[in-house]
Motif scaffolding. Sequence first.
Motif, PDB file in Angstrom:
ATOM      1  N   HIS A   2     -37.763   3.990  18.592  1.00  0.00           N
ATOM      2  CA  HIS A   2     -36.867   4.335  19.695  1.00  0.00           C
ATOM      3  C   HIS A   2     -35.853   3.206  19.896  1.00  0.00           C
ATOM      4  CE1 HIS A   2     -39.476   7.649  20.552  1.00  0.00           C
ATOM      5  NE2 HIS A   2     -40.512   6.862  20.819  1.00  0.00           N
ATOM      6  N   GLN A   3     -34.690   3.570  20.446  1.00  0.00           N
ATOM      7  CA  GLN A   3     -33.660   2.603  20.797  1.00  0.00           C
ATOM      8  C   GLN A   3     -33.535   2.564  22.322  1.00  0.00           C
ATOM      9  OE1 GLN A   3     -32.650   0.881  18.408  1.00  0.00           O
ATOM     10  NE2 GLN A   3     -32.273   2.080  16.557  1.00  0.00           N
ATOM     11  N   GLN A 322     -27.680   1.189   5.296  1.00  0.00           N
ATOM     12  CA  GLN A 322     -27.616   0.146   4.273  1.00  0.00           C
ATOM     13  C   GLN A 322     -26.969  -1.142   4.766  1.00  0.00           C
ATOM     14  OE1 GLN A 322     -25.367   2.134   1.212  1.00  0.00           O
ATOM     15  NE2 GLN A 322     -27.074   3.410   0.545  1.00  0.00           N
ATOM     16  N   GLN A 323     -26.119  -1.051   5.821  1.00  0.00           N
ATOM     17  CA  GLN A 323     -25.333  -2.201   6.256  1.00  0.00           C
ATOM     18  C   GLN A 323     -25.728  -2.582   7.675  1.00  0.00           C
ATOM     19  OE1 GLN A 323     -23.238  -3.853   4.210  1.00  0.00           O
ATOM     20  NE2 GLN A 323     -23.037  -5.378   5.848  1.00  0.00           N
ATOM     21  N   HIS A 324     -26.310  -3.771   7.851  1.00  0.00           N
ATOM     22  CA  HIS A 324     -26.908  -4.140   9.127  1.00  0.00           C
ATOM     23  C   HIS A 324     -25.897  -4.256  10.262  1.00  0.00           C
ATOM     24  CE1 HIS A 324     -25.395  -8.138   8.012  1.00  0.00           C
ATOM     25  NE2 HIS A 324     -25.514  -8.448   9.294  1.00  0.00           N
ATOM     26  N   LEU A 326     -23.138  -2.450  10.632  1.00  0.00           N
ATOM     27  CA  LEU A 326     -22.479  -1.176  10.914  1.00  0.00           C
ATOM     28  C   LEU A 326     -23.472  -0.316  11.687  1.00  0.00           C
ATOM     29  CD1 LEU A 326     -20.327   1.038  10.690  1.00  0.00           C
ATOM     30  CD2 LEU A 326     -21.255   1.614   8.435  1.00  0.00           C
ATOM     31  N   ASN A 327     -23.230  -0.136  12.965  1.00  0.00           N
ATOM     32  CA  ASN A 327     -24.109   0.656  13.816  1.00  0.00           C
ATOM     33  C   ASN A 327     -23.462   1.991  14.143  1.00  0.00           C
ATOM     34  OD1 ASN A 327     -25.888  -1.489  13.837  1.00  0.00           O
ATOM     35  ND2 ASN A 327     -25.219  -2.262  15.828  1.00  0.00           N
ATOM     36  N   VAL A 328     -24.289   3.016  14.257  1.00  0.00           N
ATOM     37  CA  VAL A 328     -23.811   4.368  14.542  1.00  0.00           C
ATOM     38  C   VAL A 328     -24.589   4.936  15.720  1.00  0.00           C
ATOM     39  CG1 VAL A 328     -23.716   6.740  13.669  1.00  0.00           C
ATOM     40  CG2 VAL A 328     -22.997   4.852  12.197  1.00  0.00           C
ATOM     41  N   TRP A 329     -23.880   5.384  16.749  1.00  0.00           N
ATOM     42  CA  TRP A 329     -24.508   6.002  17.907  1.00  0.00           C
ATOM     43  C   TRP A 329     -24.092   7.463  18.007  1.00  0.00           C
ATOM     44  CZ3 TRP A 329     -23.762   2.355  22.779  1.00  0.00           C
ATOM     45  CH2 TRP A 329     -24.254   1.077  22.487  1.00  0.00           C
ATOM     46  N   THR A 330     -25.042   8.375  17.977  1.00  0.00           N
ATOM     47  CA  THR A 330     -24.770   9.753  18.358  1.00  0.00           C
ATOM     48  C   THR A 330     -25.314   9.953  19.766  1.00  0.00           C
ATOM     49  OG1 THR A 330     -26.842  10.658  17.487  1.00  0.00           O
ATOM     50  CG2 THR A 330     -24.982  10.478  15.947  1.00  0.00           C
ATOM     51  N   ALA A 334     -29.558   6.736  17.382  1.00  0.00           N
ATOM     52  CA  ALA A 334     -28.689   5.647  16.921  1.00  0.00           C
ATOM     53  C   ALA A 334     -29.304   4.968  15.708  1.00  0.00           C
ATOM     54  CB  ALA A 334     -28.467   4.637  18.045  1.00  0.00           C
ATOM     55  N   ILE A 335     -28.443   4.466  14.841  1.00  0.00           N
ATOM     56  CA  ILE A 335     -28.856   3.592  13.743  1.00  0.00           C
ATOM     57  C   ILE A 335     -28.292   2.220  14.047  1.00  0.00           C
ATOM     58  CG2 ILE A 335     -28.804   3.177  11.260  1.00  0.00           C
ATOM     59  CD1 ILE A 335     -28.299   6.146  10.834  1.00  0.00           C
ATOM     60  N   ILE A 336     -29.180   1.288  14.382  1.00  0.00           N
ATOM     61  CA  ILE A 336     -28.784  -0.049  14.819  1.00  0.00           C
ATOM     62  C   ILE A 336     -29.513  -1.074  13.960  1.00  0.00           C
ATOM     63  CG2 ILE A 336     -28.805  -1.687  16.744  1.00  0.00           C
ATOM     64  CD1 ILE A 336     -28.714   0.741  18.634  1.00  0.00           C
ATOM     65  N   GLY A 337     -28.760  -1.913  13.283  1.00  0.00           N
ATOM     66  CA  GLY A 337     -29.376  -2.890  12.389  1.00  0.00           C
ATOM     67  C   GLY A 337     -30.163  -2.240  11.275  1.00  0.00           C
ATOM     68  N   THR A 338     -29.671  -1.106  10.781  1.00  0.00           N
ATOM     69  CA  THR A 338     -30.266  -0.255   9.731  1.00  0.00           C
ATOM     70  C   THR A 338     -31.476   0.535  10.219  1.00  0.00           C
ATOM     71  OG1 THR A 338     -31.819  -1.823   8.695  1.00  0.00           O
ATOM     72  CG2 THR A 338     -29.519  -1.907   7.957  1.00  0.00           C
ATOM     73  N   ASN A 339     -31.904   0.341  11.476  1.00  0.00           N
ATOM     74  CA  ASN A 339     -33.079   1.028  12.013  1.00  0.00           C
ATOM     75  C   ASN A 339     -32.658   2.263  12.808  1.00  0.00           C
ATOM     76  OD1 ASN A 339     -35.128  -0.942  11.152  1.00  0.00           O
ATOM     77  ND2 ASN A 339     -34.105  -2.306  12.607  1.00  0.00           N
TER      78      ASN A 339
END
Length: 393
Positions: A2-3, A322-324, A326-330, A334-339
């Motif tokens: 979870h984030q 793959q890139q720590h 680059l974070n993506v939030w929907t 979310a993908i934060i720090g590749t997690n």
Amino acid sequence: MHQDPFRHLKYLRESLSQDNEPIGFFVSAGCPLSVDMPDGLYPLIPDVKGLTQAINKDLEHNKKYKILTTELLKASKSIDNIEDILSFIRSLIIVSKGSTVRGLSEGDLLSLETTICGIISSKLNVKLPDENTPYHRLGKWVRSIDRKIPVEIFTTNYDLLVEQSLEDLQVPYFDGFVGARRSFFDLRALEDNLIPTHWTRLWKIHGSINWYQEQGLEEKVVYRSSEIKENASHLIYPSHLKYEESRKMPYLALIDQLSRFIRRKSSLLVLSGYSFNDNHINDTIVNALKANPTAMVLGLMYGQFLTDDKETYPHAYRLARQQHNLNVWTFDTAIIGTNEGTWEYPEVPEDAHTLKEFVHNASDPTSPTQVKLGNFSEFTSFLQRFIGSGSSV
């Protein structure tokens, strides 16, 4: 996994409060859809699919366009994407010199390109309905304090909405062009950063409906006009030939500027309305991030992580995994720090009252948590909410 939305919203809030670090915004195709319009007038500007449908309708009786779309389908290209259509036309123009290609002469292809770009210009030559739009909220945040390092706004859109909002608010900006009658592109001012620090930088990577290309005395020249002209060679680049020889300036200079910005120490670039479908921009972003581990790029994506059980933004997710930095939030994940993880929190922090309005369902632990900054309107409300406040939550 979870984030924690409060933790990451607080971090974003503090990052945006810095006046001595490079902060940039990337405004892309989804942003105009966030502008509220009167009944019957929405959207202010259609998305790529809607724009393409409008062009197809306008040209449905054009015989040359019918030939083009037929050949486009034979080449397994989409007739529902204006970027594919213009890319196809421009690739044919290159090989049509003095001959006919797929039933179309060079003159036919050049005429079609001019006609299509003219329709695009007419559809995009619109004004924001009032001064309470998301674009104005971004502009108010930009002008809220004097920064030691100027804010940079990158956009792939070729409308004039960012310009209108900045000018409505009297926010000075530099877009690479100088002069009053036929403004020309000043490469030295861009590359040597010879502009006052209180001027915001506006970089239109894909060109603009008020940029034109004309044959000069020795070579083709690019200039910017204060008026939108009809039957002119609009310099817009919705194709893979953005960097073809006769069009490479100022495109290459602006894509280089994007790379330079991300490579600056502790830079933060927030992407809004960008779906990661431009491989050249993706490569520029990722390569710069690899070269500078202190940088951060945050992609704020509209909607849920999955649509009909399929990934909504597969290119974005693949790169973020793959890139720590680059974070993506929907809205829900979310993908934060590749997690990768869904938005969830054990309890609302006592000092998070100003952030609570941006964590949807924060008062109802039985409902899925949503963070909707991927809506450009909500993100700019987030910016406006903290104008004039300190770095504390």
